[in-house]
Scaffold this active site. Structure first.
Site, PDB file in Angstrom:
ATOM      1  CG  HIS A   1      -1.832  -1.089   1.380  1.00 14.33           C
ATOM      2  ND1 HIS A   1      -2.664  -1.496   0.364  1.00 14.33           N
ATOM      3  CD2 HIS A   1      -2.073  -1.929   2.423  1.00 14.33           C
ATOM      4  CE1 HIS A   1      -3.379  -2.523   0.778  1.00 14.33           C
ATOM      5  NE2 HIS A   1      -3.041  -2.807   2.021  1.00 14.33           N
TER       6      HIS A   1
ATOM      7  CB  CYS B   1      -0.832 -11.664  -4.689  1.00 16.52           C
ATOM      8  SG  CYS B   1      -1.667 -10.090  -4.442  1.00 16.52           S
TER       9      CYS B   1
END
Length: 238
Positions: free
Chosen positions: A95, A191
């Site tokens: 983020h 991920c």
């Protein structure tokens, strides 16, 4: 069934502070549901939707592999980034500034009790938003999130997702790259997927910067439509 959702835009906010705030809202809903069940009452449970932008941070989900973070603590400090192992699903995520992060903290008993449907609708919100910019976004089988050019050598993720749910109450959510510094994604295996890249909306549109407030309004429109919700804007409480 309470379809009202309290919207707060927290602006630029530290990840840990926001996580703590999410936990507070989440636990209040869970506690109320437990109280209702024990006492036989039907007190209405609230719903929340937080928008936030975080300083540079990497987060690792419950089942994630720390080896997918490619830098050590000293290198993180050099990049002015932090790291947290957290309680959502999924692997490692970044983020940072230029990214819209959305945290719906919903009692799904107010909407539908289906986590698979919930994730697909979160994806659909982003897919419909990107369609307004003539971008054909899709799901990639077995890989939560929103992608472009799925099934080609150029497949790239534009929005990551990871949620936690307990007693049908949700937290965490999605991270949508709008004007993101893509260099920060090079410090991890996003991920845990090694053979696909990451992109940002400004890159896809060939713009230096995209209006993030405009994107937020489009996301909220599609959230309202898909969840049949009624958003109520609140002043940020943290």
């Amino acid at each position: 069934m309470n379809k009202k959702v309290a919207l707060q835009d927290l602006g630029l906010k530290d990840y840990k502070d926001t996580w703590d705030y999410q936990e507070l809202l989440f636990q209040k809903i869970v506690d109320l549901k437990i109280q209702n069940r024990r006492s036989g009452t039907t007190t209405e449970t609230p719903n929340h939707f937080l928008f936030v932008e975080h300083p540079h941070v990497y987060t690792l989900g419950k089942s994630g592999d720390i080896n997918n973070l490619l830098v050590n603590e000293a290198q993180l400090k050099e990049k002015e980034a932090t790291f947290y192992k957290i309680n959502r699903g999924g692997d490692i995520t970044y983020h940072g500034p230029g990214q819209i992060v959305g945290y719906p903290i919903l009692d799904l008993d107010n909407f539908f009790t289906d986590i698979h449907k919930y994730l697909r609708l979160l994806e659909e919100i982003v897919i419909r938003t990107l369609a307004e910019y003539d971008l054909k976004a899709e799901r990639s089988e077995g890989e939560t999130g929103v992608w472009l050019d799925v099934g080609t050598p150029f497949a790239r993720k534009i929005c990551a997702m990871g949620v936690r749910a307990s007693r049908w109450v949700t937290m965490h959510g999605f991270a949508f790259n709008i004007n993101a510094d893509l260099g920060y994604f090079d410090l991890m295996i996003p991920c845990g997927i090694k053979d696909k890249s990451v992109t940002s909306l400004n890159v896809e549109l060939g713009k230096k910067e995209v209006d993030m407030e405009e994107i937020k309004q489009k996301l909220l429109y599609h959230f309202n439509d898909l969840f049949e919700a009624e958003l109520i804007t609140k002043k940020a409480e943290v």
